[in-house]
Design a protein around this motif. Sequence first.
Motif, PDB file in Angstrom:
ATOM      1  N   GLU A   1       0.925  -1.232   0.032  1.00  0.00           N
ATOM      2  CA  GLU A   1      -0.112  -0.112  -0.041  1.00  0.00           C
ATOM      3  C   GLU A   1       1.128   1.290   0.085  1.00  0.00           C
ATOM      4  O   GLU A   1       1.743   1.388   0.527  1.00  0.00           O
ATOM      5  N   LYS A   2       0.390   2.173  -0.774  1.00  0.00           N
ATOM      6  CA  LYS A   2       0.886   3.421  -0.817  1.00  0.00           C
ATOM      7  C   LYS A   2       0.275   4.312   0.162  1.00  0.00           C
ATOM      8  O   LYS A   2      -0.998   4.568   0.248  1.00  0.00           O
ATOM      9  N   VAL A   3       0.991   4.967   1.299  1.00  0.00           N
ATOM     10  CA  VAL A   3       0.310   5.502   2.239  1.00  0.00           C
ATOM     11  C   VAL A   3       1.130   6.756   2.480  1.00  0.00           C
ATOM     12  O   VAL A   3       2.420   6.706   2.687  1.00  0.00           O
ATOM     13  N   VAL A   4       0.412   7.960   2.448  1.00  0.00           N
ATOM     14  CA  VAL A   4       0.877   9.288   3.199  1.00  0.00           C
ATOM     15  C   VAL A   4       1.057   9.187   4.779  1.00  0.00           C
ATOM     16  O   VAL A   4       0.067   9.082   5.255  1.00  0.00           O
ATOM     17  N   CYS A   5       2.373   9.468   5.076  1.00  0.00           N
ATOM     18  CA  CYS A   5       2.565   9.540   6.472  1.00  0.00           C
ATOM     19  C   CYS A   5       2.585  10.626   7.037  1.00  0.00           C
ATOM     20  O   CYS A   5       2.336  11.086   8.261  1.00  0.00           O
ATOM     21  N   GLY A   6       2.908  11.848   6.164  1.00  0.00           N
ATOM     22  CA  GLY A   6       2.747  12.945   7.039  1.00  0.00           C
ATOM     23  C   GLY A   6       3.377  14.149   5.860  1.00  0.00           C
ATOM     24  O   GLY A   6       3.157  13.853   4.466  1.00  0.00           O
ATOM     25  N   PHE A   7       3.532  15.256   6.237  1.00  0.00           N
ATOM     26  CA  PHE A   7       3.966  16.273   5.462  1.00  0.00           C
ATOM     27  C   PHE A   7       5.026  17.063   5.778  1.00  0.00           C
ATOM     28  O   PHE A   7       5.373  17.380   6.930  1.00  0.00           O
ATOM     29  N   SER A   8       5.755  17.674   4.963  1.00  0.00           N
ATOM     30  CA  SER A   8       7.064  18.345   5.354  1.00  0.00           C
ATOM     31  C   SER A   8       6.782  19.660   4.804  1.00  0.00           C
ATOM     32  O   SER A   8       6.343  19.807   3.732  1.00  0.00           O
ATOM     33  N   SER A   9       7.477  20.595   5.463  1.00  0.00           N
ATOM     34  CA  SER A   9       7.246  22.099   4.895  1.00  0.00           C
ATOM     35  C   SER A   9       8.506  22.752   5.076  1.00  0.00           C
ATOM     36  O   SER A   9       9.097  22.608   6.065  1.00  0.00           O
ATOM     37  N   VAL A  10       8.774  23.785   4.038  1.00  0.00           N
ATOM     38  CA  VAL A  10       9.923  24.856   4.247  1.00  0.00           C
ATOM     39  C   VAL A  10       9.266  25.884   4.129  1.00  0.00           C
ATOM     40  O   VAL A  10       8.639  26.354   2.905  1.00  0.00           O
ATOM     41  N   GLU A  11       9.530  26.877   5.171  1.00  0.00           N
ATOM     42  CA  GLU A  11       8.943  28.347   5.008  1.00  0.00           C
ATOM     43  C   GLU A  11       9.805  29.355   4.734  1.00  0.00           C
ATOM     44  O   GLU A  11      11.238  28.874   4.718  1.00  0.00           O
ATOM     45  N   GLY A  12       9.621  30.417   4.439  1.00  0.00           N
ATOM     46  CA  GLY A  12      10.247  31.695   4.256  1.00  0.00           C
ATOM     47  C   GLY A  12      11.037  31.497   2.648  1.00  0.00           C
ATOM     48  O   GLY A  12      12.120  31.994   2.597  1.00  0.00           O
ATOM     49  N   MET A  13      10.177  31.029   1.698  1.00  0.00           N
ATOM     50  CA  MET A  13      10.700  30.791   0.362  1.00  0.00           C
ATOM     51  C   MET A  13       9.952  31.757  -0.501  1.00  0.00           C
ATOM     52  O   MET A  13       9.076  32.461  -0.074  1.00  0.00           O
ATOM     53  N   ALA A  14      10.425  32.026  -1.614  1.00  0.00           N
ATOM     54  CA  ALA A  14       9.929  32.833  -2.619  1.00  0.00           C
ATOM     55  C   ALA A  14       9.801  32.218  -3.995  1.00  0.00           C
ATOM     56  O   ALA A  14      10.625  31.091  -4.267  1.00  0.00           O
TER      57      ALA A  14
ATOM     58  N   LEU B   1      22.427  32.066 -11.907  1.00  0.00           N
ATOM     59  CA  LEU B   1      22.093  32.160 -10.663  1.00  0.00           C
ATOM     60  C   LEU B   1      22.939  31.409  -9.751  1.00  0.00           C
ATOM     61  O   LEU B   1      23.562  31.694  -8.577  1.00  0.00           O
ATOM     62  N   GLU B   2      23.447  30.240 -10.605  1.00  0.00           N
ATOM     63  CA  GLU B   2      24.836  29.524  -9.629  1.00  0.00           C
ATOM     64  C   GLU B   2      25.931  30.451  -9.741  1.00  0.00           C
ATOM     65  O   GLU B   2      26.640  30.518  -8.478  1.00  0.00           O
ATOM     66  N   TYR B   3      26.384  31.036 -10.601  1.00  0.00           N
ATOM     67  CA  TYR B   3      27.552  32.051 -10.557  1.00  0.00           C
ATOM     68  C   TYR B   3      27.425  33.220  -9.385  1.00  0.00           C
ATOM     69  O   TYR B   3      28.407  33.407  -8.828  1.00  0.00           O
ATOM     70  N   HIS B   4      26.253  33.451  -9.055  1.00  0.00           N
ATOM     71  CA  HIS B   4      25.893  34.524  -7.952  1.00  0.00           C
ATOM     72  C   HIS B   4      25.626  33.874  -6.740  1.00  0.00           C
ATOM     73  O   HIS B   4      25.171  34.612  -5.786  1.00  0.00           O
ATOM     74  N   ASP B   5      25.556  32.565  -6.404  1.00  0.00           N
ATOM     75  CA  ASP B   5      25.292  31.706  -5.357  1.00  0.00           C
ATOM     76  C   ASP B   5      24.092  31.828  -4.854  1.00  0.00           C
ATOM     77  O   ASP B   5      24.021  31.884  -3.761  1.00  0.00           O
ATOM     78  N   VAL B   6      23.043  31.811  -5.858  1.00  0.00           N
ATOM     79  CA  VAL B   6      21.660  31.918  -5.399  1.00  0.00           C
ATOM     80  C   VAL B   6      21.182  30.520  -5.428  1.00  0.00           C
ATOM     81  O   VAL B   6      21.282  29.812  -6.353  1.00  0.00           O
ATOM     82  N   ASN B   7      20.910  29.872  -4.157  1.00  0.00           N
ATOM     83  CA  ASN B   7      20.235  28.641  -4.080  1.00  0.00           C
ATOM     84  C   ASN B   7      18.913  28.674  -4.561  1.00  0.00           C
ATOM     85  O   ASN B   7      18.064  29.244  -4.295  1.00  0.00           O
TER      86      ASN B   7
ATOM     87  N   SER C   1      15.185  31.119  -1.376  1.00  0.00           N
ATOM     88  CA  SER C   1      14.874  31.780  -0.137  1.00  0.00           C
ATOM     89  C   SER C   1      14.332  33.169  -0.299  1.00  0.00           C
ATOM     90  O   SER C   1      14.695  33.846  -1.467  1.00  0.00           O
ATOM     91  N   GLU C   2      13.375  33.471   0.625  1.00  0.00           N
ATOM     92  CA  GLU C   2      12.885  34.871   0.319  1.00  0.00           C
ATOM     93  C   GLU C   2      14.040  36.125   0.208  1.00  0.00           C
ATOM     94  O   GLU C   2      13.735  37.108  -0.139  1.00  0.00           O
ATOM     95  N   ASP C   3      15.113  35.975   1.230  1.00  0.00           N
ATOM     96  CA  ASP C   3      16.016  36.806   1.266  1.00  0.00           C
ATOM     97  C   ASP C   3      17.078  36.754  -0.075  1.00  0.00           C
ATOM     98  O   ASP C   3      17.744  37.651  -0.159  1.00  0.00           O
ATOM     99  N   GLN C   4      16.922  35.761  -0.818  1.00  0.00           N
ATOM    100  CA  GLN C   4      17.600  35.778  -1.913  1.00  0.00           C
ATOM    101  C   GLN C   4      16.728  36.279  -3.492  1.00  0.00           C
ATOM    102  O   GLN C   4      17.309  36.398  -4.481  1.00  0.00           O
ATOM    103  N   ALA C   5      15.255  36.316  -3.116  1.00  0.00           N
ATOM    104  CA  ALA C   5      14.420  36.544  -4.499  1.00  0.00           C
ATOM    105  C   ALA C   5      14.886  37.772  -5.227  1.00  0.00           C
ATOM    106  O   ALA C   5      14.784  37.776  -6.263  1.00  0.00           O
ATOM    107  N   GLU C   6      15.059  38.993  -4.565  1.00  0.00           N
ATOM    108  CA  GLU C   6      15.278  40.139  -5.163  1.00  0.00           C
ATOM    109  C   GLU C   6      16.647  39.996  -5.911  1.00  0.00           C
ATOM    110  O   GLU C   6      16.713  40.708  -7.137  1.00  0.00           O
ATOM    111  N   LEU C   7      17.700  39.618  -5.499  1.00  0.00           N
ATOM    112  CA  LEU C   7      18.828  39.437  -6.003  1.00  0.00           C
ATOM    113  C   LEU C   7      18.583  38.521  -7.229  1.00  0.00           C
ATOM    114  O   LEU C   7      18.931  38.622  -8.463  1.00  0.00           O
TER     115      LEU C   7
END
Length: 104
Positions: free
Chosen positions: A1-14, A37-43, A61-67
């Motif tokens: 059986e394929k069962v969802v056991c839970g959810f994971s979340s990451v906040e503070g993203m853009a 993006l890689e050249y400027h170290d944006v994850n 991440s929200e803090d890298q979005a404008e960059l």
Amino acid sequence: EKVVCGFSSVEGMALVNVEGTGMVGIRGVDKRIFGVLEYHDVNVALISQAISEHSVTFATSEDQAELAKSIIEEEFRRELKLGHVSSVDIRAPVSIIAAVGDGM
């Protein structure tokens, strides 16, 4: 059986969306986006592209979005001027949610 056991979340993203009809069928667009993006170290945590290739959306991440936006606008300034890329937009704050489970 394929069962969802839970959810994971990451906040503070853009989400950054790069959109334009001039991107359809053009080789190297994704390479340019993620290379600069890689050249400027944006994850990048998540990538989504429509089958039509009309847009590419990625999460950072929200803090890298404008960059990230300014880097992409500089990289694609010619395409933006010509209308091949119509916009680079940010949606923030957002969370990334994933279903976690056995046999999925």
